[in-house]
Design an enzyme around this catalytic site. Structure first.
Site, mmCIF file in Angstrom:
data_model
loop_
_atom_site.group_PDB
_atom_site.id
_atom_site.type_symbol
_atom_site.label_atom_id
_atom_site.label_comp_id
_atom_site.label_asym_id
_atom_site.label_seq_id
_atom_site.Cartn_x
_atom_site.Cartn_y
_atom_site.Cartn_z
ATOM 1 N N GLY A 55 2.759 2.209 10.910
ATOM 2 C CA GLY A 55 3.731 3.294 10.762
ATOM 3 C C GLY A 55 4.468 3.655 12.046
ATOM 4 O O GLY A 55 5.145 4.678 12.108
ATOM 5 N N ASN B 291 0.864 -1.197 0.000
ATOM 6 C CA ASN B 291 0.000 0.000 0.000
ATOM 7 C C ASN B 291 0.892 1.237 0.000
ATOM 8 O O ASN B 291 1.512 1.550 1.014
ATOM 9 C CB ASN B 291 -0.906 -0.034 1.246
ATOM 10 N N TRP B 292 0.943 1.914 -1.140
ATOM 11 C CA TRP B 292 1.826 3.080 -1.261
ATOM 12 C C TRP B 292 1.302 4.296 -0.489
ATOM 13 O O TRP B 292 2.025 5.261 -0.325
ATOM 14 C CB TRP B 292 1.980 3.476 -2.727
ATOM 15 N N GLU C 173 -5.175 -4.962 10.751
ATOM 16 C CA GLU C 173 -4.144 -3.935 10.943
ATOM 17 C C GLU C 173 -4.382 -3.244 12.288
ATOM 18 O O GLU C 173 -5.189 -2.307 12.366
ATOM 19 C CB GLU C 173 -4.216 -2.888 9.830
ATOM 20 N N GLY D 136 2.892 -1.185 4.278
ATOM 21 C CA GLY D 136 2.951 0.238 3.964
ATOM 22 C C GLY D 136 4.376 0.654 3.625
ATOM 23 O O GLY D 136 4.871 0.420 2.518
ATOM 24 N N GLY D 137 5.055 1.251 4.584
ATOM 25 C CA GLY D 137 6.393 1.827 4.368
ATOM 26 C C GLY D 137 7.365 0.902 3.659
ATOM 27 O O GLY D 137 8.096 1.331 2.758
ATOM 28 N N SER E 268 3.667 -2.146 10.451
ATOM 29 C CA SER E 268 5.120 -2.227 10.656
ATOM 30 C C SER E 268 5.682 -3.607 10.300
ATOM 31 O O SER E 268 6.587 -4.117 10.951
ATOM 32 C CB SER E 268 5.490 -1.848 12.098
HETATM 33 P P1 13P Z 1 3.156 0.345 7.710
HETATM 34 O O1 13P Z 1 3.633 -0.944 7.091
HETATM 35 O O2 13P Z 1 3.895 1.545 7.201
HETATM 36 O O3 13P Z 1 3.100 0.255 9.201
HETATM 37 O O4 13P Z 1 1.650 0.544 7.203
HETATM 38 C C1 13P Z 1 0.756 -0.494 7.311
HETATM 39 C C2 13P Z 1 -0.450 -0.122 6.563
HETATM 40 O O5 13P Z 1 -1.204 0.738 6.971
HETATM 41 C C3 13P Z 1 -0.701 -0.805 5.294
HETATM 42 O O6 13P Z 1 -1.985 -0.512 4.812
#
Ligand code: 13P
Length: 255
Positions: free
Chosen positions: A176, A9-10, A170, A237-238, A216
């Protein structure tokens, strides 16, 4: 066998050209790795959908997703994007219910139920996010919080539609933050989600549906999370923003 899936997920990252470069890189790299048994979905900003859908069309096991859609079919909603528009780009998936949309755009379970309906009506597969916040976790209310999200946003669906969903757990406190759920917490919640689905829709559906972990998740912890019996992959995400990291996470799924 449940489908193994890793969604990148960008969020609100990458200009048009940066997105195209990323996809060109993973196409090149993935030709030397065999990850065909893992479904790889890249959830991009709307601007990339058509071009990336086109590039991925003939590449086995890769798909593109939108990160949101409007709950109405069309009309005077300036700045919004409909499910039919997303489908017309060649994208087949859409993230619905992400905690950032619940938090910053005030999306509640009632609205999210409408988004799920319209996505399904337009042949899009919802990647539906559920997760408790830190207050709920600390108050030992995390199971109840998830139960309510499932009931209010998803359990109106008939079995034939519910089975089409991909779920993502999640925990909001892990998104994040660099704080990942322990494998005990992740497996415990995934098992609980499956048991709630079992109660509502029965064993066949509860054992067939893929439930991803997000929050994360990175190249260091992906393997132990994905090795949990009820974790069928990740929503990243990241760590999905760099092609080689994203593919390393994909490769950490047990074959
Ligand atoms: P992170 O991997 O940056 O914690 O984000 C998770 C997320 O919200 C994916 O949709």
């Amino acid at each position: 066998m449940r489908k193994k899936i890793v969604v990148g997920n960008w969020k609100m990252n990458k200009t048009y050209n940066e997105g195209i470069e990323f996809v060109d890189e993973i196409i090149k790299e993935s030709l030397s790795h065999s990850t065909d048994d893992v479904l790889k979905i890249i959830a991009t900003p709307y601007i990339h959908l058509a071009a990336i859908a086109n590039k991925l069309e003939h590449l086995n096991g890769f798909e593109v997703a939108a990160q949101n859609c409007h709950h109405n079919p069309k009309g005077a909603y300036t700045g919004e994007i409909s499910a039919a528009m997303i489908e017309s780009t060649g994208a087949k998936y859409v993230i619905i219910g992400h905690s950032e949309r619940r938090l910053y755009s005030g999306e509640n379970n009632n609205l999210l139920a409408q988004k799920v309906n319209i996505a399904l009506a337009n042949n899009l597969t919802p990647i539906f996010c559920i997760g408790e916040n830190l207050i709920e976790r600390n108050a030992n209310m995390h199971l109840e919080a998830i139960k309510i999200q499932l009931k209010e946003a998803l359990f109106h669906l008939p079995s034939k539609d519910f089975i089409k969903l991909i779920l993502a757990y999640e925990p909001v406190w892990a998104i994040g933050t660099g704080v990942t759920a322990t494998i005990h917490q992740a497996q415990g919640m995934h098992n609980y989600i499956r048991s709630e689905i079992n109660k509502k829709y029965g064993k066949e559906i509860s054992t067939a549906i893929s439930i991803l972990y997000g929050g994360s998740c990175n190249t260091k912890n992906a393997k132990e999370l994905f090795d949990c019996i009820d974790v069928d992959g990740g929503l990243i995400g990241g760590s999905s923003l760099i092609g080689s990291e994203y593919l390393a996470i994909v490769n950490s799924i047990k074959k």
